[in-house]
Design an enzyme around this catalytic site. Structure first.
Site, PDB file in Angstrom:
ATOM      1  N   GLU A 243      35.438  50.073  32.672  1.00 34.52           N
ATOM      2  CA  GLU A 243      34.623  50.327  33.860  1.00 34.52           C
ATOM      3  C   GLU A 243      33.951  51.692  33.788  1.00 34.52           C
ATOM      4  O   GLU A 243      32.815  51.866  34.264  1.00 34.52           O
ATOM      5  CB  GLU A 243      35.507  50.242  35.104  1.00 34.52           C
ATOM      6  CG  GLU A 243      36.079  48.856  35.359  1.00 34.52           C
ATOM      7  CD  GLU A 243      37.252  48.874  36.318  1.00 34.52           C
ATOM      8  OE1 GLU A 243      37.238  48.092  37.278  1.00 34.52           O
ATOM      9  OE2 GLU A 243      38.188  49.662  36.104  1.00 34.52           O
TER      10      GLU A 243
ATOM     11  N   GLY B 134      46.036  41.111  32.322  1.00 41.14           N
ATOM     12  CA  GLY B 134      45.294  40.184  31.470  1.00 41.14           C
ATOM     13  C   GLY B 134      45.254  40.620  30.018  1.00 41.14           C
ATOM     14  O   GLY B 134      45.315  39.793  29.101  1.00 41.14           O
TER      15      GLY B 134
ATOM     16  N   MET C  15      54.258  44.124  37.221  1.00 41.43           N
ATOM     17  CA  MET C  15      54.417  42.860  36.502  1.00 41.43           C
ATOM     18  C   MET C  15      55.262  43.025  35.250  1.00 41.43           C
ATOM     19  O   MET C  15      55.986  42.105  34.854  1.00 41.43           O
ATOM     20  CB  MET C  15      53.041  42.285  36.146  1.00 41.43           C
ATOM     21  CG  MET C  15      53.078  40.940  35.437  1.00 41.43           C
ATOM     22  SD  MET C  15      53.772  39.598  36.447  1.00 41.43           S
ATOM     23  CE  MET C  15      52.375  39.258  37.526  1.00 41.43           C
ATOM     24  N   ARG C  16      55.202  44.181  34.594  1.00 44.59           N
ATOM     25  CA  ARG C  16      56.003  44.386  33.390  1.00 44.59           C
ATOM     26  C   ARG C  16      57.488  44.289  33.722  1.00 44.59           C
ATOM     27  O   ARG C  16      58.252  43.618  33.016  1.00 44.59           O
ATOM     28  CB  ARG C  16      55.680  45.750  32.776  1.00 44.59           C
ATOM     29  CG  ARG C  16      54.300  45.850  32.174  1.00 44.59           C
ATOM     30  CD  ARG C  16      53.934  47.286  31.878  1.00 44.59           C
ATOM     31  NE  ARG C  16      53.864  48.087  33.107  1.00 44.59           N
ATOM     32  CZ  ARG C  16      53.456  49.343  33.164  1.00 44.59           C
ATOM     33  NH1 ARG C  16      53.082  49.963  32.055  1.00 44.59           N
ATOM     34  NH2 ARG C  16      53.402  49.997  34.312  1.00 44.59           N
TER      35      ARG C  16
ATOM     36  N   HIS D 196      35.713  44.036  41.702  1.00 40.12           N
ATOM     37  CA  HIS D 196      35.910  44.249  40.258  1.00 40.12           C
ATOM     38  C   HIS D 196      34.616  44.043  39.475  1.00 40.12           C
ATOM     39  O   HIS D 196      34.634  43.697  38.290  1.00 40.12           O
ATOM     40  CB  HIS D 196      37.009  43.329  39.707  1.00 40.12           C
ATOM     41  CG  HIS D 196      38.361  43.599  40.284  1.00 40.12           C
ATOM     42  ND1 HIS D 196      39.143  42.612  40.842  1.00 40.12           N
ATOM     43  CD2 HIS D 196      39.063  44.760  40.423  1.00 40.12           C
ATOM     44  CE1 HIS D 196      40.272  43.144  41.285  1.00 40.12           C
ATOM     45  NE2 HIS D 196      40.241  44.447  41.050  1.00 40.12           N
TER      46      HIS D 196
ATOM     47  N   ARG E 218      49.324  43.240  47.652  1.00 44.98           N
ATOM     48  CA  ARG E 218      48.454  42.494  48.567  1.00 44.98           C
ATOM     49  C   ARG E 218      48.755  41.001  48.490  1.00 44.98           C
ATOM     50  O   ARG E 218      49.030  40.461  47.416  1.00 44.98           O
ATOM     51  CB  ARG E 218      46.988  42.755  48.226  1.00 44.98           C
ATOM     52  CG  ARG E 218      46.518  44.130  48.576  1.00 44.98           C
ATOM     53  CD  ARG E 218      45.145  44.427  48.011  1.00 44.98           C
ATOM     54  NE  ARG E 218      45.209  45.189  46.774  1.00 44.98           N
ATOM     55  CZ  ARG E 218      44.170  45.468  46.012  1.00 44.98           C
ATOM     56  NH1 ARG E 218      42.967  45.044  46.350  1.00 44.98           N
ATOM     57  NH2 ARG E 218      44.315  46.181  44.909  1.00 44.98           N
TER      58      ARG E 218
ATOM     59  N   ARG F  72      33.131  55.245  40.937  1.00 43.96           N
ATOM     60  CA  ARG F  72      33.391  53.871  41.328  1.00 43.96           C
ATOM     61  C   ARG F  72      33.587  53.833  42.837  1.00 43.96           C
ATOM     62  O   ARG F  72      34.389  54.581  43.394  1.00 43.96           O
ATOM     63  CB  ARG F  72      34.660  53.337  40.649  1.00 43.96           C
ATOM     64  CG  ARG F  72      35.010  51.920  41.077  1.00 43.96           C
ATOM     65  CD  ARG F  72      36.442  51.587  40.727  1.00 43.96           C
ATOM     66  NE  ARG F  72      36.807  50.241  41.149  1.00 43.96           N
ATOM     67  CZ  ARG F  72      38.055  49.847  41.386  1.00 43.96           C
ATOM     68  NH1 ARG F  72      39.057  50.707  41.256  1.00 43.96           N
ATOM     69  NH2 ARG F  72      38.317  48.616  41.751  1.00 43.96           N
TER      70      ARG F  72
ATOM     71  N   ASN G 178      37.159  57.663  39.048  1.00 48.89           N
ATOM     72  CA  ASN G 178      37.609  56.422  39.665  1.00 48.89           C
ATOM     73  C   ASN G 178      38.855  56.779  40.462  1.00 48.89           C
ATOM     74  O   ASN G 178      39.955  56.866  39.916  1.00 48.89           O
ATOM     75  CB  ASN G 178      37.915  55.383  38.578  1.00 48.89           C
ATOM     76  CG  ASN G 178      38.352  54.041  39.151  1.00 48.89           C
ATOM     77  OD1 ASN G 178      38.644  53.916  40.334  1.00 48.89           O
ATOM     78  ND2 ASN G 178      38.423  53.044  38.300  1.00 48.89           N
TER      79      ASN G 178
END
Length: 382
Positions: free
Chosen positions: A369, A322, A276-277, A174, A234, A86, A8
């Site tokens: 994935e 998530g 985000m952390r 996704h 993005r 992927r 990936n």
């Protein structure tokens, strides 16, 4: 014994896994190369141990060579019969897993403008794998494939009909993650097999989709991998009039492309970072506002997807954010009792698999994935 390798590849990383081939492939090693470029490093988990190797300068080809060298003792002489990849965008022609050829890769390269952060790097890794494993079957698995067959109203834009026929439509992404999550739910919660489910794949790349009976009904991502939710760099959904305005202000197409793909989203809104952390732990008002906007957009899409699917029976969080951000999950589920959504604070803080307390089941599922790719390769080896 024979082995399956999954790859990936992103712009600055290569994630990989090794499986023993079989009807249900057995994972024996997993890892990734971070920081492709001047400061690459290889992380490998195998035989219960984790090792980190500084590689220095590395591109996709030399990075893959480093992966192969690190995996040699793990493989122990086992032959890699298949390599699974992927591929983010399959366009209108590619949906199901397919045996890759140089001609198909040339075709897929034409889709690079729709996924510039992913497609060229996916293809670079495939070409490197073809050179490294000339006798192995190379299987491409498409992130857009899961969303094929949407109802027309969920697939089209309000543009002249011929443009839809020419491929200007909503593809969704996704898909490998959604494939795994829906399969996991069908196995572990058979009562939800045909339920109306909204899945939130939240990470540096983020999207949401609603499914029924493991079939995608609608997705927040569309023609390219930039629509819908704001992401790490993005912008997400954007009034096209903004682009016309920027053109009138003298920005060039490449400058606008860099802005929307690489300098917007959480990074652009916060002016701090795309992570985000870090933003969740920051006291800076810009960080708090960026996180609040992300949560607000997820809640908005949750309502829209629930309406599109005629209601909601379960909400599933997956992806890096998530699965690990109790802050984001709490924000999304706050004041959503009107939809039947509420959560247990303690279960949410523990990242428990089931965190809901209302009529709608709320779950946290770790996606995989790579396993979806390995299964596709195994089917081609039969």
């Amino acid at each position: 014994m024979s082995a399956i390798l999954t790859l990936n590849a992103g712009s600055s990383s290569i994630k990989f896994s090794v499986y023993l081939a079989g009807d249900e492939p057995q994972e024996i090693a997993v890892g990734q190369i971070d920081g492709l470029g001047p400061d690459a490093r290889l992380i490998l988990k195998a035989n219960g141990k984790k090792t980190t190797t500084e590689l220095g300068e590395a591109d996709h080809a030399s990075g893959l060579a480093a992966v192969l060298a690190a995996l040699e003792p793990v493989l122990g002489g086992q032959i890699v019969l298949g390599v699974g990849h992927r591929i983010v965008h399959g366009g209108t022609d590619y949906g199901d897993p397919i045996v890759l050829t140089t001609e198909i890769l040339d075709d897929l390269a034409r889709l690079t403008p729709l996924a510039p952060l992913h497609q060229p790097h996916n293809i670079a890794a495939i070409r490197a794998a073809m050179a490294a494993f000339p006798d192995a079957v190379q299987i491409g698995c498409f992130d857009t494939g899961f969303h094929r067959g949407h109802p027309f109203v969920n697939d089209t834009y309000g543009l002249p009909r011929q443009m839809y026929a020419d491929g200007v439509r909503r593809y969704g992404f996704h898909g490998l993650s959604y494939d795994y999550v829906t399969g996991h739910i069908a196995r572990t919660h058979p009562e939800l097999k045909d339920a109306r489910i909204v899945i939130a794949h939240l990470g540096n790349g983020a999207s949401m989709t609603c499914v029924r009976g493991r079939k995608s009904i609608a997705s927040t991502l569309g023609f390219s991998a930039i629509d819908g939710l704001p992401m790490g760099t993005r912008c997400g959904q954007l009034d096209p009039g903004v682009i016309l305005f920027l053109l009138d202000k003298g920005m060039t197409g490449p400058e606008i492309s860099d802005l929307l793909w690489k300098e917007s989203g959480m990074k652009g809104m916060s002016g701090i970072t795309h992570d985000m952390r870090t933003l969740g732990e920051s006291d800076a008002p810009e960080a708090k506002e960026a996180v609040a906007y992300f949560i607000a957009r997820v809640k908005r899409e949750l309502g829209a997807l629930s309406a599109t699917n005629g209601g909601i029976d379960a909400l599933v969080f997956t992806g890096g954010i998530g699965e690990h951000s109790s802050l984001v999950r709490k924000g999304v589920c706050t004041d959503m009792e009107f939809l039947g959504i509420s959560i247990d604070a303690d279960a949410n803080d523990r990242n428990a698999e089931e965190i809901g307390t209302g009529a709608v089941k709320v779950m946290v599922v770790k996606t995989d994935e790579e396993r979806v790719i390995a299964r596709a390769v195994a089917r081609h080896l039969d």
